[in-house]
Scaffold this motif. Sequence first.
Motif, PDB file in Angstrom:
ATOM      1  N   GLN A  81       0.813  -1.221   0.000  1.00 13.99           N
ATOM      2  CA  GLN A  81       0.000   0.000   0.000  1.00 13.99           C
ATOM      3  C   GLN A  81       0.845   1.269   0.000  1.00 13.99           C
ATOM      4  O   GLN A  81       0.357   2.334  -0.328  1.00 13.99           O
ATOM      5  CB  GLN A  81      -0.908  -0.013   1.203  1.00 13.99           C
TER       6      GLN A  81
ATOM      7  N   GLN B  16      -5.396  -9.981   6.879  1.00 12.51           N
ATOM      8  CA  GLN B  16      -6.102  -9.060   5.988  1.00 12.51           C
ATOM      9  C   GLN B  16      -7.525  -9.506   5.685  1.00 12.51           C
ATOM     10  O   GLN B  16      -8.440  -8.697   5.676  1.00 12.51           O
ATOM     11  CB  GLN B  16      -5.315  -8.917   4.692  1.00 12.51           C
TER      12      GLN B  16
ATOM     13  N   THR C 118      -5.327  -2.302  -0.691  1.00  9.58           N
ATOM     14  CA  THR C 118      -5.400  -2.053   0.738  1.00  9.58           C
ATOM     15  C   THR C 118      -6.684  -2.658   1.279  1.00  9.58           C
ATOM     16  O   THR C 118      -7.637  -2.928   0.538  1.00  9.58           O
ATOM     17  CB  THR C 118      -5.424  -0.540   1.036  1.00  9.58           C
ATOM     18  N   VAL C 119      -6.663  -2.873   2.582  1.00 12.26           N
ATOM     19  CA  VAL C 119      -7.828  -3.424   3.244  1.00 12.26           C
ATOM     20  C   VAL C 119      -9.024  -2.489   3.027  1.00 12.26           C
ATOM     21  O   VAL C 119     -10.143  -2.925   2.805  1.00 12.26           O
ATOM     22  CB  VAL C 119      -7.518  -3.617   4.738  1.00 12.26           C
ATOM     23  N   ARG C 120      -8.737  -1.190   3.033  1.00 11.63           N
ATOM     24  CA  ARG C 120      -9.806  -0.209   2.888  1.00 11.63           C
ATOM     25  C   ARG C 120     -10.497  -0.334   1.531  1.00 11.63           C
ATOM     26  O   ARG C 120     -11.723  -0.406   1.452  1.00 11.63           O
ATOM     27  CB  ARG C 120      -9.195   1.179   3.044  1.00 11.63           C
ATOM     28  N   ASP C 121      -9.678  -0.396   0.450  1.00 11.58           N
ATOM     29  CA  ASP C 121     -10.254  -0.557  -0.888  1.00 11.58           C
ATOM     30  C   ASP C 121     -11.086  -1.826  -0.956  1.00 11.58           C
ATOM     31  O   ASP C 121     -12.175  -1.848  -1.515  1.00 11.58           O
ATOM     32  CB  ASP C 121      -9.131  -0.661  -1.933  1.00 11.58           C
TER      33      ASP C 121
ATOM     34  N   LYS D  61      -9.872  -8.624   8.340  1.00 11.88           N
ATOM     35  CA  LYS D  61     -10.198  -7.199   8.364  1.00 11.88           C
ATOM     36  C   LYS D  61     -11.198  -6.850   7.263  1.00 11.88           C
ATOM     37  O   LYS D  61     -12.106  -6.056   7.468  1.00 11.88           O
ATOM     38  CB  LYS D  61      -8.917  -6.372   8.156  1.00 11.88           C
ATOM     39  N   ILE D  62     -11.006  -7.478   6.100  1.00  8.61           N
ATOM     40  CA  ILE D  62     -11.873  -7.142   4.969  1.00  8.61           C
ATOM     41  C   ILE D  62     -13.292  -7.639   5.206  1.00  8.61           C
ATOM     42  O   ILE D  62     -14.259  -6.945   4.937  1.00  8.61           O
ATOM     43  CB  ILE D  62     -11.303  -7.754   3.666  1.00  8.61           C
TER      44      ILE D  62
ATOM     45  N   ARG E 123     -12.488  -3.542   1.405  1.00 12.31           N
ATOM     46  CA  ARG E 123     -13.732  -3.505   2.194  1.00 12.31           C
ATOM     47  C   ARG E 123     -14.856  -2.839   1.411  1.00 12.31           C
ATOM     48  O   ARG E 123     -16.015  -3.250   1.473  1.00 12.31           O
ATOM     49  CB  ARG E 123     -13.506  -2.743   3.505  1.00 12.31           C
ATOM     50  N   ARG E 124     -14.492  -1.797   0.653  1.00 14.07           N
ATOM     51  CA  ARG E 124     -15.517  -1.091  -0.117  1.00 14.07           C
ATOM     52  C   ARG E 124     -16.155  -1.994  -1.155  1.00 14.07           C
ATOM     53  O   ARG E 124     -17.306  -1.852  -1.503  1.00 14.07           O
ATOM     54  CB  ARG E 124     -14.892   0.109  -0.817  1.00 14.07           C
ATOM     55  N   ARG E 125     -15.314  -2.911  -1.692  1.00 19.19           N
ATOM     56  CA  ARG E 125     -15.837  -3.779  -2.755  1.00 19.19           C
ATOM     57  C   ARG E 125     -16.502  -5.026  -2.194  1.00 19.19           C
ATOM     58  O   ARG E 125     -17.135  -5.762  -2.923  1.00 19.19           O
ATOM     59  CB  ARG E 125     -14.697  -4.270  -3.636  1.00 19.19           C
TER      60      ARG E 125
ATOM     61  N   PRO F  50      -7.862  -4.525  -5.593  1.00 16.40           N
ATOM     62  CA  PRO F  50      -7.633  -3.686  -4.422  1.00 16.40           C
ATOM     63  C   PRO F  50      -6.284  -4.025  -3.801  1.00 16.40           C
ATOM     64  O   PRO F  50      -5.848  -5.169  -3.850  1.00 16.40           O
ATOM     65  CB  PRO F  50      -8.773  -4.076  -3.484  1.00 16.40           C
TER      66      PRO F  50
END
Lengths: 588, 375
Positions: A207, A555, A255-258, A558-559, A260-262, A253
């Motif tokens: 990331q 990861q 990152t975990v953030r990206d 987290k996702i 998670r959004r998907r 994706p």
Amino acid sequence: MIRFEDVSVTYDGAAEPTVQGVDFEVPEGELVLLAGPSGVGKSTVLGAVSGLVPHFTGGTLSGRVTVAGRDTRTHKPRELADAVGTVGQDPLSHFVTDTVEEELAYGMESLGLAPDVMRRRVEETLDLLGLSDLRDRPITTLSGGQQQRVAIGSVLTPHPSVLVLDEPTSALDPAAAEEVLAVLQRLVHDLGTTVLMAEHRLERVIQYADQVALLPGPGEPPVLGTPAEVMAVSPVYPPVVALGRLAGWSPLPLTVRDARRRAGDLRRQLDGENDIAPQGRGELRDQPHTTRSRQLRTPPELLGAPTPRRWFRRTRTTPAAPTTPSPHTAEVQALSVTRAHITALRHIDLTITPGETIALMGRNGAGKSTLLNSLVGLVTPSSGTIRLGEATPHRTAPQDLVRKVGLVPQEPRDLLCTDTVAAECAAADQDAGADPGTCRALVSELLPGVTDDTHPRDLSEGQRLALALAVVLTARPPLLLLDEPTRGLDYAAKARLVDVLRGLAGEGHAIVLATHDVELAAEVAHRVVLLAEGEVIADGPTADVVVSSPSFAPQVAKILAPQHWLTVSQVRAALHPDHPDPHPGADS
Amino acid sequence: MGAGGTPIRRAAQTPRPQPQRRAQLHPGAWWLWSLSLGTAATRTTNPLLLTLLITVSAYVVATRRPNTPWSRSYGAFARLALAVLLIRLLFATLLGSPIPGTHTLLTLPEMPLPAWAQGVRLGGEVTAEALTFALYDGLKLATLLICVGAANALANPSRLLKSLPGALYEMGVAVVVALTFAPHLIADVQRLRAARRLRGRPDNGIRGLLQVGLPVLEGALERSVSLAAAMDARGYGRTAQVPTAVRRTTAALTLGGLLGVCAGTYGLLTAEGETYGAPVLLIGLAAALAGLRLGGRRSPRTRYRPDRWDVRAWLVATSGVAVAALLTLAAAHDPAALHPGVVPLVAPTLPLWPAAAILLGLLPAFVTPDPKEPS
């Protein structure tokens, strides 16, 4: 800033070039990640930047490497020292002086900077890296994360425009790794430093990368691109990318953030499966929890007994005391270890049952290695007891102990003492009193294709680990301990290790791994024990312990939180129950 | 941001005050003080004075040594000193001694030796005089060792490097790196013996030690190579451009100076060279020093926070030198008190003035700052 022009490097005595066709440019102020499986020449490429290849290592470099406009052919490493800062894999072999402050100043002294400039930069760097309260400490007394930060700081002070790092986080616990990476990111963002870094643990670093240079295989030219592009084709990729590939997300994706959004759809899809999913590993969750039932199974005379004092220990731990055979492979009670006036372990209680895999986690210096060493009798407890069946480890002769417990140390090479694989196996059979050929059979199983006359030094990290594992397993110990087994392993080697460990647990071996690798723990461990400052702070099924912890959660957890998924292979098995793939990270 | 939060968090974890680094004394002062005490020890065999010297240095070490790994070497030096003393006594017992004595303590069976070993005696009479002489002699050596240990404990030898002239610096680093080889080697031996235990082999005994020898050397060599690479990459050995004239002058001065030193020493040692010996030696020395100083120009090194030679350093060094000077004076003035006789055997007495002089060596315990910091 760094320009490779058709570079290939051939070491003396090697038939093939180690790397060839390297032709790319690292622009100023970018963080470029050098990725690839083990043994593709990542360290060679890094060494070429600082001029250590070929000036120091020997060999032939064809093509041209220029750093900040200087050709490494005509500039020796010392003449590039003001432009390039290099930190190798082992920070300890990097230090020239004894204390933190002097180490930070060393590079500047060599360059001849003015004393007031040096003073100012040392103070700035101490603050930048959070080292100011360690400034007078002898370096050998620091923890791994602190040493790594000192090593980075020591090359930062001359203000190099290029920073070259070889696996800066592989020896660090997740929190320390994040600290180091945050510092690197700050250097890139605030000071415009150019960073070229090699790292196996992509989940930690991908990331932060602006670009990734992928070395796909030995002798193959590198592929350069944005992280998402490269990860789509890379043979090595972190779990977040594996999940993205599984779910068919594009662009991938990172990152975990990206992710998670998907992941909304995926979460819904998996929602119904969640109860069935953690098969093969989650079933332990339903069993009575061993640590909580410990007190019932221990002999009654020891129940609630105060910590035995040192002078009573002999009478209390005589082998006559336990009368019934214990159902546990190992029992640790009220174990405390004090060394050089420092309490390494404090009142540890732990039971290990056959077939169970335990991941021992915690920050650097939390006492993980000390606990493993006490289990093999290398460390004598200050108080408390350890029992392996009937035996007390530190009182058992080594010849007998190998049949009860085996430890693969942090540096597997320490365990290997001969110069061919065949001799190593013969020695292992003899040491363990096993039938001749036992070890060789294990080696063939774990390391297919390794010939008898290979020198252990010529094996890769993963192969060496497998050989050491085979040596330890020759004596068939019911308890197997591994100290930081994934350091320096790529994803493929890690996946093989996971298979091997699962197989061993299936055969009834109890396994304890001390590791910083949360993904490995998620893959193999039934139970996680978290240590902090020598005490157990959490002990429970993997999913319960790691999902609730921000730094120890893998990861995938987290996702897909709040659902309890830990690994890509679990998700794959839930989505495609007919085609389970045992190699989540190794397929390519 | 994680990076921004880091220093703050760390500061919050450790609220203790910053240790005062500037409080350190110049390492040269400590070394001068310790070595002076050692010199004083060579001037006397009086066990009372020697014990007093040991006590003085031990007291200063106990109150002023910093809490660092190298300062723990004092214990090792003390044990070495004790071993030297015991070995000296053992030899005196077994091999006899040229000291004629009348007080026979015990008689060991004497081993008959062949003719070629004439002059060597094995066993025989052990006299109180011989043992006392050996004790005094051994104690002198032990005191010397303990003084060197004190220097090591009070000031890290590598800190002395900072005070070397620039031209010699790189040689100094090489020496220090070579010195750290030994502790690393010991750590390696321990690690590999642990690994042997893991393989189910006995981890003690000479054979066990020998079998780890090769891997240990291999590891040490590898580490040295990687350290050398790291040092090179960090600018060790960079040279500055200097005019050709300066370079030639440096070479001429150094070479000429060294030749002068050799010739001068030769002159001093031979009978006929008395007239020219001393001046040539001095001129040679001056030329060599000038060469070194000029040679320092080739090295662009600067020094980070060099240790300053302040009033306290003067006091510490002077107190040590005073002890050495006063004892030398006393030895010339009153040799009987500083070398108590062993034939005939007399009880040593404590000569008042030399004892008072030794107590001067306690000064550093009061004038230097206390290095004890919470850790």
